[in-house]
Design an enzyme around this catalytic site. Structure first.
Site, PDB file in Angstrom:
ATOM      1  N   GLU A  19       4.085  11.460   2.134  1.00 56.57           N
ATOM      2  CA  GLU A  19       4.132  11.172   0.705  1.00 56.57           C
ATOM      3  C   GLU A  19       2.724  11.113   0.139  1.00 56.57           C
ATOM      4  O   GLU A  19       1.774  10.736   0.826  1.00 56.57           O
ATOM      5  CB  GLU A  19       4.818   9.828   0.460  1.00 56.57           C
ATOM      6  CG  GLU A  19       6.308   9.893   0.692  1.00 56.57           C
ATOM      7  CD  GLU A  19       6.995   8.584   0.310  1.00 56.57           C
ATOM      8  OE1 GLU A  19       8.055   8.654  -0.317  1.00 56.57           O
ATOM      9  OE2 GLU A  19       6.477   7.509   0.624  1.00 56.57           O
ATOM     10  N   CYS A  59      -3.669   9.851  -4.521  1.00 55.68           N
ATOM     11  CA  CYS A  59      -3.699   9.048  -3.299  1.00 55.68           C
ATOM     12  C   CYS A  59      -3.115   9.909  -2.182  1.00 55.68           C
ATOM     13  O   CYS A  59      -1.924  10.212  -2.179  1.00 55.68           O
ATOM     14  CB  CYS A  59      -2.864   7.788  -3.556  1.00 55.68           C
ATOM     15  SG  CYS A  59      -2.781   6.706  -2.158  1.00 55.68           S
ATOM     16  N   CYS A 100       1.449   6.228  10.941  1.00 54.26           N
ATOM     17  CA  CYS A 100       0.142   5.639  11.268  1.00 54.26           C
ATOM     18  C   CYS A 100       0.257   4.933  12.610  1.00 54.26           C
ATOM     19  O   CYS A 100       1.250   4.249  12.864  1.00 54.26           O
ATOM     20  CB  CYS A 100      -0.271   4.639  10.188  1.00 54.26           C
ATOM     21  SG  CYS A 100      -1.887   3.869  10.549  1.00 54.26           S
ATOM     22  N   CYS A 107      -0.153  -2.199  11.155  1.00 54.09           N
ATOM     23  CA  CYS A 107      -0.451  -3.473  10.465  1.00 54.09           C
ATOM     24  C   CYS A 107       0.869  -4.153  10.098  1.00 54.09           C
ATOM     25  O   CYS A 107       1.836  -3.488   9.700  1.00 54.09           O
ATOM     26  CB  CYS A 107      -1.299  -3.227   9.219  1.00 54.09           C
ATOM     27  SG  CYS A 107      -2.889  -2.495   9.637  1.00 54.09           S
ATOM     28  N   CYS A 116       2.602  -3.532   6.490  1.00 50.02           N
ATOM     29  CA  CYS A 116       2.522  -2.198   5.885  1.00 50.02           C
ATOM     30  C   CYS A 116       3.740  -1.356   6.252  1.00 50.02           C
ATOM     31  O   CYS A 116       4.062  -1.196   7.435  1.00 50.02           O
ATOM     32  CB  CYS A 116       1.238  -1.511   6.357  1.00 50.02           C
ATOM     33  SG  CYS A 116       1.143   0.228   5.889  1.00 50.02           S
ATOM     34  N   GLY A 146      -1.387   6.715   6.808  1.00 48.30           N
ATOM     35  CA  GLY A 146      -2.296   7.022   7.912  1.00 48.30           C
ATOM     36  C   GLY A 146      -3.664   6.395   7.804  1.00 48.30           C
ATOM     37  O   GLY A 146      -4.047   5.870   6.763  1.00 48.30           O
ATOM     38  N   GLU A 147      -4.375   6.443   8.927  1.00 45.48           N
ATOM     39  CA  GLU A 147      -5.733   5.899   8.998  1.00 45.48           C
ATOM     40  C   GLU A 147      -6.701   7.089   9.039  1.00 45.48           C
ATOM     41  O   GLU A 147      -6.759   7.810  10.059  1.00 45.48           O
ATOM     42  CB  GLU A 147      -5.857   5.012  10.246  1.00 45.48           C
ATOM     43  CG  GLU A 147      -7.267   4.706  10.697  1.00 45.48           C
ATOM     44  CD  GLU A 147      -8.157   4.050   9.628  1.00 45.48           C
ATOM     45  OE1 GLU A 147      -7.686   3.158   8.898  1.00 45.48           O
ATOM     46  OE2 GLU A 147      -9.330   4.449   9.535  1.00 45.48           O
ATOM     47  N   HIS A 198      -8.326  -8.013   4.618  1.00 45.01           N
ATOM     48  CA  HIS A 198      -7.127  -8.880   4.612  1.00 45.01           C
ATOM     49  C   HIS A 198      -7.283 -10.251   5.261  1.00 45.01           C
ATOM     50  O   HIS A 198      -6.416 -11.108   5.104  1.00 45.01           O
ATOM     51  CB  HIS A 198      -5.911  -8.205   5.262  1.00 45.01           C
ATOM     52  CG  HIS A 198      -5.731  -6.782   4.877  1.00 45.01           C
ATOM     53  ND1 HIS A 198      -5.666  -6.364   3.566  1.00 45.01           N
ATOM     54  CD2 HIS A 198      -5.642  -5.652   5.618  1.00 45.01           C
ATOM     55  CE1 HIS A 198      -5.524  -5.050   3.535  1.00 45.01           C
ATOM     56  NE2 HIS A 198      -5.513  -4.601   4.761  1.00 45.01           N
ATOM     57  N   CYS A 242       0.609   0.818  -3.053  1.00 42.41           N
ATOM     58  CA  CYS A 242      -0.046   0.761  -1.749  1.00 42.41           C
ATOM     59  C   CYS A 242       0.883   0.235  -0.680  1.00 42.41           C
ATOM     60  O   CYS A 242       1.544  -0.773  -0.871  1.00 42.41           O
ATOM     61  CB  CYS A 242      -1.198  -0.230  -1.788  1.00 42.41           C
ATOM     62  SG  CYS A 242      -2.601   0.447  -2.560  1.00 42.41           S
TER      63      CYS A 242
HETATM   64  N1  SAH Z   1      -5.069   3.107   6.793  1.00 43.26           N
HETATM   65  C1  SAH Z   1      -6.022   2.967   5.775  1.00 43.26           C
HETATM   66  C2  SAH Z   1      -5.654   3.769   4.553  1.00 43.26           C
HETATM   67  C3  SAH Z   1      -4.359   3.334   3.899  1.00 43.26           C
HETATM   68  S1  SAH Z   1      -4.801   2.520   2.469  1.00 43.26           S
HETATM   69  C4  SAH Z   1      -6.228   1.519   5.440  1.00 43.26           C
HETATM   70  O1  SAH Z   1      -5.408   0.713   5.840  1.00 43.26           O
HETATM   71  O2  SAH Z   1      -7.228   1.224   4.804  1.00 43.26           O
HETATM   72  C5  SAH Z   1      -3.457   1.542   2.109  1.00 43.26           C
HETATM   73  C6  SAH Z   1      -3.945   0.218   1.567  1.00 43.26           C
HETATM   74  O3  SAH Z   1      -2.819  -0.546   1.135  1.00 43.26           O
HETATM   75  C7  SAH Z   1      -4.654  -0.589   2.611  1.00 43.26           C
HETATM   76  O4  SAH Z   1      -5.655  -1.379   2.035  1.00 43.26           O
HETATM   77  C8  SAH Z   1      -3.505  -1.450   3.103  1.00 43.26           C
HETATM   78  O5  SAH Z   1      -3.950  -2.577   3.775  1.00 43.26           O
HETATM   79  C9  SAH Z   1      -2.787  -1.768   1.847  1.00 43.26           C
HETATM   80  N2  SAH Z   1      -1.382  -2.120   2.037  1.00 43.26           N
HETATM   81  C10 SAH Z   1      -0.581  -1.750   3.047  1.00 43.26           C
HETATM   82  N3  SAH Z   1       0.677  -2.235   2.852  1.00 43.26           N
HETATM   83  C11 SAH Z   1       0.630  -2.912   1.696  1.00 43.26           C
HETATM   84  C12 SAH Z   1       1.625  -3.600   0.935  1.00 43.26           C
HETATM   85  N4  SAH Z   1       2.891  -3.657   1.331  1.00 43.26           N
HETATM   86  N5  SAH Z   1       1.226  -4.158  -0.212  1.00 43.26           N
HETATM   87  C13 SAH Z   1      -0.037  -4.056  -0.668  1.00 43.26           C
HETATM   88  N6  SAH Z   1      -1.009  -3.418   0.015  1.00 43.26           N
HETATM   89  C14 SAH Z   1      -0.672  -2.844   1.177  1.00 43.26           C
HETATM   90 FE1  SF4 Z   2      -2.591  -0.398   8.675  1.00 45.28          FE
HETATM   91 FE2  SF4 Z   2      -3.515   1.396   6.892  1.00 45.28          FE
HETATM   92 FE3  SF4 Z   2      -2.068   2.181   9.009  1.00 45.28          FE
HETATM   93 FE4  SF4 Z   2      -0.864   0.839   7.058  1.00 45.28          FE
HETATM   94  S1  SF4 Z   2      -1.794   2.841   6.872  1.00 45.28           S
HETATM   95  S2  SF4 Z   2      -0.626   0.497   9.299  1.00 45.28           S
HETATM   96  S3  SF4 Z   2      -2.496  -0.553   6.434  1.00 45.28           S
HETATM   97  S4  SF4 Z   2      -4.062   1.198   9.055  1.00 45.28           S
END
Ligand code: SAH
Ligand code: SF4
Length: 334
Positions: free
Chosen positions: A82, A95, A102, A106, A109, A152-153, A209, A326
């Site tokens: 997506e 975005c 991923c 986390c 997420c 993804g990361e 976080h 996000c």
């Molecule tokens: N993997 C990378 C890029 C993804 S960015 C990273 O984690 O930075 C996605 C962002 O949204 C990250 O800052 C993540 O921590 C945040 N995020 C993930 N799940 C979320 C949720 N349910 N509500 C708000 N922010 C969230």
């Molecule tokens: Fe964590 Fe970013 Fe991967 Fe979601 S997309 S699991 S926030 S690293």
């Protein structure tokens, strides 16, 4: 592919490679028959080899609330990803996803919950932007902002992400300025150190976080591999090399990491770094055991940071009505 790579792959003279690149990347024309300045013979001969159409748009949703567009794409091997287009007046932010799923899991997420499928190729990353541009019918001269904050990361798919940035920045293509591009990482230390060596001003965002290892270990498992002290060192190195302010993303989870004491920990962690904090009240994903904080707790957290001398903003949710906010991206059709 870059213009010279297209020319080489298709065995064409360099100017034809550039023409094709311009059609794809600058004009977002993805079908060869519409590339009117190519000779008819070439349009037919090379069509199967043209390096487009890595994605098929399966679904497109528009947020009435905000004008955000969420697109679901299927890849050639059936994987799904997506991407989201967010609007702020005349400006747009894309975005983009860097992986299908991923691997980092986390706790809060939705993408992490679905597990890891595979890395995306540079073409699969860039084409998300081309198709969003097209789908939203943005004027051709609109230069969007790009954030690598989809699924993804990015630093777990480092080379492809860097290559995709080169393509997005190319003067014959979308020509997006480095300062309009942000890569977000959850704290991959080797990736940050490599990124510090890239000769550009692309922005870096860190998803933090939590500012104690005990709490961060629970929220983002990668912290066990690269604990906060190692991350801090890497960020200092990055700033010595690149001299750029970083953004700290901090997802606020009710009564988990949103107390004034957590704000104090964060303020002391950020000492020695030039950073601005972006607070993101958690966007609900029904199967996850978290809740967003009340508006009052969010304000109190932001004020505690500001009182400690830390710059902080609260991100306004955009696209929540279509689960395009996000952390809500998960290829919902799977
Ligand atoms: N993997 C990378 C890029 C993804 S960015 C990273 O984690 O930075 C996605 C962002 O949204 C990250 O800052 C993540 O921590 C945040 N995020 C993930 N799940 C979320 C949720 N349910 N509500 C708000 N922010 C969230
Ligand atoms: Fe964590 Fe970013 Fe991967 Fe979601 S997309 S699991 S926030 S690293």
């Amino acid at each position: 592919m870059l213009p010279e790579e297209i020319a080489e792959a298709l065995d064409l003279p360099p100017f034809r490679g550039k023409q094709l690149f311009q059609w794809l990347q600058k004009k977002q024309v993805l079908t060869l028959e519409h590339m009117t300045d190519l000779p008819a013979s070439m349009r037919a001969t090379h069509s199967p080899a043209v390096p487009v159409c890595a994605l098929e748009m399966v679904k497109q949703e528009l947020s009435e609330q905000s004008g955000a567009v969420k697109a679901l794409f299927s890849l050639a091997d059936g994987e799904m990803i997506e991407s989201v287009l967010l609007r702020h007046g005349a400006r747009a932010t894309f975005c983009l996803s860097s992986q299908a799923g991923c691997p980092l899991g986390c706790a809060f997420c939705a993408t992490g919950m679905t597990g890891f499928r595979r890395n995306l190729s540079p073409a699969e990353i860039v084409e998300q932007a081309l198709r969003l541009h097209h789908a939203a019918a943005l004027p051709p001269d609109t230069t969007p902002n790009i954030v690598y904050m989809g699924m993804g990361e990015p630093f777990c798919n480092y080379e492809a992400v860097i290559k995709s940035i080169h393509i997005l920045m190319h003067p014959a293509g979308m020509h997006i300025g480095a300062r309009k591009i942000t890569v977000s990482t959850v704290g991959d230390v080797p990736g940050i150190l490599r990124f510090a060596e890239e000769p550009w001003q692309v922005r870096l965002s860190i998803s933090l976080h939590a500012a104690t290892d005990t709490l961060r270990d629970q929220l983002t498992p990668l912290n066990k591999r690269y604990p906060l002290a190692a991350l801090h060192d890497a960020l200092q190195t990055y700033q010595q090399k690149r001299r750029r302010q970083i953004t700290i993303e901090y997802t606020l989870l009710n009564e988990v990491n949103d107390a004034p004491a957590n704000a104090a920990d964060l303020a002391s962690y950020l000492r020695g770094l030039d950073a601005v904090v972006n607070l993101i009240p958690w966007n609900p994903a029904p199967e996850l055991p978290f809740a967003p904080p009340s508006a009052r707790r969010v304000t109190a957290f932001a004020q505690a940071l500001q009182a400690a001398g830390v710059k902080a903003t609260v991100r306004k949710e955009r696209g929540g009505d279509i689960n395009a906010a996000c952390g809500q991206l998960r290829a919902a059709n799977r």
